[in-house]
Design an enzyme around this catalytic site. Sequence first.
Site, PDB file in Angstrom:
ATOM      1  N   SER A   1       0.813  -1.212   0.000  1.00  0.00           N
ATOM      2  CA  SER A   1       0.000   0.000   0.000  1.00  0.00           C
ATOM      3  C   SER A   1       0.847   1.262   0.000  1.00  0.00           C
ATOM      4  O   SER A   1       0.625   2.174  -0.810  1.00  0.00           O
ATOM      5  CB  SER A   1      -0.936  -0.001   1.209  1.00  0.00           C
ATOM      6  OG  SER A   1      -0.206  -0.013   2.430  1.00  0.00           O
ATOM      7  N   ASP A   2       1.841   1.343   0.905  1.00  0.00           N
ATOM      8  CA  ASP A   2       2.610   2.588   0.986  1.00  0.00           C
ATOM      9  C   ASP A   2       3.564   2.748  -0.190  1.00  0.00           C
ATOM     10  O   ASP A   2       3.827   3.873  -0.635  1.00  0.00           O
ATOM     11  CB  ASP A   2       3.343   2.710   2.320  1.00  0.00           C
ATOM     12  CG  ASP A   2       4.261   1.542   2.627  1.00  0.00           C
ATOM     13  OD1 ASP A   2       4.246   0.551   1.878  1.00  0.00           O
ATOM     14  OD2 ASP A   2       4.969   1.613   3.645  1.00  0.00           O
ATOM     15  N   CYS A   3       4.081   1.650  -0.727  1.00  0.00           N
ATOM     16  CA  CYS A   3       4.928   1.741  -1.917  1.00  0.00           C
ATOM     17  C   CYS A   3       4.125   2.243  -3.106  1.00  0.00           C
ATOM     18  O   CYS A   3       4.617   3.047  -3.914  1.00  0.00           O
ATOM     19  CB  CYS A   3       5.555   0.390  -2.226  1.00  0.00           C
ATOM     20  SG  CYS A   3       6.613  -0.234  -0.910  1.00  0.00           S
TER      21      CYS A   3
ATOM     22  N   GLU B   1       3.588   6.051  -2.450  1.00  0.00           N
ATOM     23  CA  GLU B   1       4.769   6.875  -2.673  1.00  0.00           C
ATOM     24  C   GLU B   1       5.154   6.913  -4.152  1.00  0.00           C
ATOM     25  O   GLU B   1       5.623   7.942  -4.650  1.00  0.00           O
ATOM     26  CB  GLU B   1       5.936   6.378  -1.822  1.00  0.00           C
ATOM     27  CG  GLU B   1       5.714   6.461  -0.315  1.00  0.00           C
ATOM     28  CD  GLU B   1       5.517   7.871   0.199  1.00  0.00           C
ATOM     29  OE1 GLU B   1       5.955   8.830  -0.486  1.00  0.00           O
ATOM     30  OE2 GLU B   1       4.927   8.049   1.276  1.00  0.00           O
TER      31      GLU B   1
END
Length: 625
Positions: free
Chosen positions: A361-363, A366
């Site tokens: 999710s965070d990759c 970003e």
Amino acid sequence: KGSFRAEYAGTLFLIPYYVGTYAILGEPMPPAMREGFIRYLTSQQHDDGGWGLDIESKSYVVSSVTNYVAMRLMGVAADDERLVRARRWFLPHGGGLAASSWGKFLLTILGLYEYDGLNPLLPELWLLPEWMPLHPSRYWVHCRMVYLPMSYLYGKRFVTPQSPLLRAIRDELYEQPYEQIDWKKARHRVAPTDSYAPYTRTLRLGFDAMQVYERGHSEKLRAKAMATVLDHIRVEDESSDFVCVGPLNKVLDAIVWHVEDPGCERVKKHVARMPEYVWFGDDGAKVKSYNSSEVWDTAFAVQAIVLSGQTAQYREALTGAQRFLEAEQILDDVPDAKRHYRDVRRGGWGFGTRDQGWPVSDCTGEALKALVLLEPLKLPAKTVSRERMLEGIDLILAMQNPDGGFATYERTRGPKWLELFNPSDFFAEIMVEYSYLECTSSSVQALALLRDRFPERHEAIDASIARAVAYWRREQRADGSWEGFWGVCFTYGTWFVLDGLRAAGVPFDDPAVVRAAEFLESKQRPDGGWSETIESSRQRRYVEAETSQTVQTSWAILGLLAAGRASSEAVRRGCANLRAKQRDDGSWEKEHVAGVTNRNCAIDYVSYWSIFPVWALAASTRGEG
């Protein structure tokens, strides 16, 4: 490739699995790798003779015993001074009998420990009804993918053929003769050094019950379970092009196929990609915790450079970064995904490369942020289409948990009480996916940044952000901080959440923002910097290093900027600290490790010392985070 590729290592229990796998497969280890491993392990050996779980921990029995074995398998003699010192430390601590479970498993398949001394790893768990919380499909990805091949090898009782060298090593790991050891008594034995997450009474009872089953298990049921496990391993390998989600399940999968069909094409494909997990540094070769951190590092580097305003000077590098990020988006789903407990992955980005095949999710968040920042530069590189950006948004939206937070690879599937069955010894919070403050922030920032481009998703995005803000409010600690999970620790978590709250439109005078900013200001040191070590994550309280830390200082500045305190004295002093510590060549000295996984294991993101000071100084100049 265009990526900002940097070292991502720090763990010390992975090299023995790599060395052991080459030995089991009968594959020659590349000489440079062998020499690099020996040099790195030599550099990381403690004065007491042991090795830590990671480069910032005290000596662990599991790392000391297994790295000893690795050194022996790579040709270091038993009377070598390094190994004499190692035995002098680990034998009084219990030797192989007191190693934590993952070490015992490696020793077992090498013939240096007995299966009677292992707690059961039943493949039959995969035959449980899927609605049961104990079904492995409900475990966190890394947990289930490690125990998947372990259960296969346990079910086969695989032991590699013994050589004179292995027989010699076996006699060096224990204080008493091997033939006289009571293996059953060693099943629950773990040295205090290795026991960060001690076995619960519930787990011990579960192990005892499985031991009873194991003594009289059905061969027919075992065969069915083994076929099921093998099928899941096949899908993991094929859907990741034999990279796999991580280094441990990769080498274990290779051993599984070696057991099935020695020298087969699957084994060859695994061996061909094993070097991708090895990083060669000035201090030797080390096994990374992922095949790479390229998407993660590149997305952050892009944001730092763009914010610095020096895009013309670094146009070529940014062009390569855009080309890389565009190429690394995952464009397909796993075939027959539902049967193999895989969620949608199309539209996402992973931590390292697309081949690995597991979106995070965070990759994803970003990467989307970085690509949006690059668009106005009109670089000569392919852009991500509107359709593919929408797929990225939809993937993020699909990964939100009912509590409003975002997990890593997939939504939470199991209850928290599954942690009562954590068998790893040295990791915490390993059994199920959780919502993470940092993943939630990256996801929210991307959604907020792209909201106006996709009016058809306005309602879904607004609802998602509102749930995330409510989640953050519930998770804020009494002192105003937020506890990070993937970085050290309260500085990291507080910066991420403040950035997320700002993206969500929460005003600077909101009580949660004010309290968080006051927390950061309260931790500033007399020299203007901030300081925190991995002990904060291990002890779950703020623990300072002996000096200010560049990465922590950068995160604190970014957090204060996100809280609207760009003109504060704290930010001015923090920036002065960073400028004073910058070296003549523009770099900053590497200090304490800033990354962490599962509360207890340090992860070394070397790029952080290049990226975040630049980001913080640039942001402070512009008055924004």
